[in-house]
Design a protein around this motif. Sequence first.
Motif, short mmCIF file in Angstrom:
data_model
loop_
_atom_site.label_atom_id
_atom_site.label_comp_id
_atom_site.label_asym_id
_atom_site.label_seq_id
_atom_site.Cartn_x
_atom_site.Cartn_y
_atom_site.Cartn_z
N ARG A 85 0.87 -1.29 0.01
CA ARG A 85 -0.06 0.12 -0.02
C ARG A 85 0.81 1.16 -0.03
O ARG A 85 1.72 1.24 0.97
N HIS A 119 2.50 -1.93 5.55
CA HIS A 119 2.11 -2.10 4.07
C HIS A 119 2.99 -1.60 3.07
O HIS A 119 3.19 -1.61 2.11
N HIS A 175 -3.50 -9.36 9.95
CA HIS A 175 -2.34 -8.88 9.55
C HIS A 175 -0.90 -9.46 9.85
O HIS A 175 -0.84 -9.63 11.05
#
Length: 189
Positions: A85, A119, A175
Amino acid sequence: MNRRQAGTAYRERIAALLAELGLPASLFADRPLRLIAEARRLTPVGLGTDGRDKLLTPGAARAWRSLRAAAAGDGVELLLISGFRSVDYQAALIRAKLARGLSAEEVLRINAPPGYSEHHSGRAVDIGCTGTAALDEAFETTPAYDWLRRHAAEHGFRMSYPRGNRQGYLYEPWHWFHVGSTAANKPAM
């Protein structure tokens, strides 16, 4: 631009973005968060649950494929929800939550500030399974979570945000972070 200049430019970019979002560093100053650089080398690892191709660093991609194959060999399906991300994407997530009326404090219990998300490294994955809503604490009651708890470390992954984590995030059993080598675990800047 040398490495030091690049690091300074990145820190300045993050500081400006945090200011634009109204997220003063004081909101997370007492939490042990580290600045994480965006991955530069990424490789596709297949479609996520949203139908978009997900990206990870080459080492994390190999480890993810190994993890998923080992789970499948044991009859457990692991679904990839999220991988790399960007800082800009992270900022967009936070903007959207602030626009819906969440306070900055609430948002920072759910999402890392831009520049501080695992991320960004290209080594974090959000994992799900069929029959359980994505990014839901109920994931901890699934065979997929139980398998990860027992086997993820064999593939270099650890759960980043257990209950009561020091970083101050809500519990995220979905996660997982590819730890990699000792050198890879040093703060980005």
